[in-house]
Design an enzyme around this catalytic site. Structure first.
Site, PDB file in Angstrom:
ATOM      1  N   ARG A  35      -7.538  11.428  -1.372  1.00  0.00           N
ATOM      2  CA  ARG A  35      -6.926  10.537  -2.347  1.00  0.00           C
ATOM      3  C   ARG A  35      -5.521  11.396  -2.432  1.00  0.00           C
ATOM      4  O   ARG A  35      -4.192  10.608  -2.967  1.00  0.00           O
ATOM      5  CB  ARG A  35      -7.576  10.909  -3.765  1.00  0.00           C
ATOM      6  CG  ARG A  35      -6.687  10.593  -4.941  1.00  0.00           C
ATOM      7  CD  ARG A  35      -7.602  10.335  -6.118  1.00  0.00           C
ATOM      8  NE  ARG A  35      -8.530  11.476  -6.379  1.00  0.00           N
ATOM      9  CZ  ARG A  35      -7.827  12.654  -7.045  1.00  0.00           C
ATOM     10  NH1 ARG A  35      -6.637  12.788  -7.549  1.00  0.00           N
ATOM     11  NH2 ARG A  35      -8.755  13.688  -7.203  1.00  0.00           N
ATOM     12  N   ASP A 160       9.264  -6.969  -5.343  1.00  0.00           N
ATOM     13  CA  ASP A 160       7.921  -7.156  -4.447  1.00  0.00           C
ATOM     14  C   ASP A 160       8.667  -7.949  -3.376  1.00  0.00           C
ATOM     15  O   ASP A 160       8.916  -9.337  -3.599  1.00  0.00           O
ATOM     16  CB  ASP A 160       7.158  -8.220  -5.445  1.00  0.00           C
ATOM     17  CG  ASP A 160       5.950  -8.354  -4.656  1.00  0.00           C
ATOM     18  OD1 ASP A 160       5.761  -8.374  -3.363  1.00  0.00           O
ATOM     19  OD2 ASP A 160       4.693  -8.676  -5.397  1.00  0.00           O
ATOM     20  N   LYS A 185      -0.731  -9.196   3.119  1.00  0.00           N
ATOM     21  CA  LYS A 185      -0.101 -10.443   3.547  1.00  0.00           C
ATOM     22  C   LYS A 185       0.679 -10.002   4.860  1.00  0.00           C
ATOM     23  O   LYS A 185       0.112  -9.815   5.754  1.00  0.00           O
ATOM     24  CB  LYS A 185       0.890 -10.950   2.479  1.00  0.00           C
ATOM     25  CG  LYS A 185       0.325 -10.872   1.268  1.00  0.00           C
ATOM     26  CD  LYS A 185      -0.867 -11.749   1.000  1.00  0.00           C
ATOM     27  CE  LYS A 185      -1.346 -11.793  -0.394  1.00  0.00           C
ATOM     28  NZ  LYS A 185      -1.741 -10.833  -1.417  1.00  0.00           N
TER      29      LYS A 185
END
Length: 370
Positions: A35, A160, A185
């Protein structure tokens, strides 16, 4: 090794007790717990950061995990955000329905309209957030001018960059402070990973964001990081083909008698065509169009196309068709959707890298029913 290995582990062994203590105090570099850091993940993060001309990056479990990290790091109770009204639907919902519960207010504006952005600033505005091109209407925002405007008022600019990828557009070079992606994407490019990333311009910001990421989790796992890193190796040649196919299909649709309007940044008819040519190296792989017959015609097209697959998401090697108002942007109120130009008749295409003649033939099979 030529290919970085997959460190599929949750935790890392220390040399001795003092070594572990030094790592936790930050006195020595090393890995403690996935993590907080992992060699496979870091190799991918560094590759994306280099492509975006950033200092460091933080891999996230999804694009929305990246959105969450950005706003947890940059806003506090009483702050104000300016956000484009043409962003991913769940981003709008996150800001208007979730972040608002914690005392952060958002004003949604057309960020392609500089006067509208300027009038939205307040003394407590901390972040200007937008996608460019916008999702799904493909409106284009001037990154350099918005950055100058925001910085003069002490606000950060977050872009973005999912639709363009760093191959076609580098927001940090144009003045933005932070870049994020849904790596699901184009960066991954094969529709088999859900992931996000935040790219920071300075090491100081990276440390700030990393501490928050360590607390809230939402990190990418090693195997998905490996897949994204592998996908990035073909990113440039894939983007070239996406752009080539999309421009040809946009021109075909613009001439089709059943199509009312086409939105694609590299069509001369696009209202921000000149800015697109200046700011990006290509039009990208996403097209939106509206049929003269409205929603019912759009349904007929989507239900009868060949080659194209009826599915949400974008940026993969395969071509997809979907209906934003009832699918990706359905979480938005109708008022916000219409304000953003997301009409019920709008259809969005994610253009893949298949043979362009096959793709046009497949669309034609659906358009016969429009």
């Amino acid at each position: 090794p030529v290919v970085p290995p997959i460190y599929q582990t949750s935790t890392f062994k220390f040399k001795d007790a003092d070594h572990g203590a030094r790592l936790f105090r930050g006195e020595e570099f090393g890995y403690i717990y996935t993590r907080m850091g992992n060699p496979t993940i870091e190799a991918m993060e560094d590759a994306v950061a280099e492509l975006e001309q950033g200092a460091k990056a933080i891999g996230c479990a999804s694009g929305m995990a990246a959105v969450n990290l950005v706003f947890l790091a940059l806003t506090s109770q009483g702050d104000h955000v300016i956000c484009s009204n043409t962003v991913y639907g769940p981003t709008t919902s996150y800001l208007s329905q979730l972040l608002s519960r914690f005392g952060v207010e958002t004003t949604f504006v057309d960020t392609s309209n500089l006067e509208e952005v300027e009038s939205a600033f307040r003394s407590n505005t901390k972040v200007v957030f937008f996608e460019t091109p916008g999702n799904p209407t493909l409106s284009v925002t001037d990154i350099q001018k918005i950055s100058e405007m925001a910085h003069s008022r002490g606000a950060k600019v977050v872009v973005d960059n999912t639709f363009m990828s760093p191959i076609l557009q580098q927001p940090l070079v144009l003045g933005a402070d932070i870049v994020m992606h849904s790596m699901t994407k184009f960066l991954n490019g094969h529709a088999d990973v859900v992931a996000g990333i935040v790219v920071l311009k300075t090491l100081e910001e990276y440390q700030q964001f990393r501490k928050i990421s360590n607390l809230v989790g939402g990190v990418i796992d090693p195997f998905n990081a490996f897949l994204v890193h592998r996908g990035i190796k073909t990113l440039e040649i894939r983007m070239q083909k996406h752009c080539e196919n999309a421009l040809a299909i946009a021109k075909y649709l613009e001439e089709h008698p059943k199509v009312e309007r086409v939105w694609y940044p590299f069509l001369p008819s696009h209202p921000h065509y000149e800015l697109s040519k200046k700011q990006t190296k290509g039009g990208g792989g996403v097209i939106s169009f509206e049929l003269k017959g409205g929603l019912e015609s759009g349904k007929m097209v989507m239900n009868n196309v060949r080659v194209w697959q009826l599915a949400v998401s974008l940026g993969g090697v395969e071509s997809l068709i979907q209906h934003p108002a009832s699918m990706t942007h359905s979480s938005m109120s109708k008022e916000l959707r219409l304000q953003a130009g997301i009409t019920d008749g709008l259809v969005r295409l994610s253009v893949g890298i298949e043979d362009v003649d096959d793709l046009i033939w497949g669309l034609e099979q659906g358009l016969k029913f429009a």
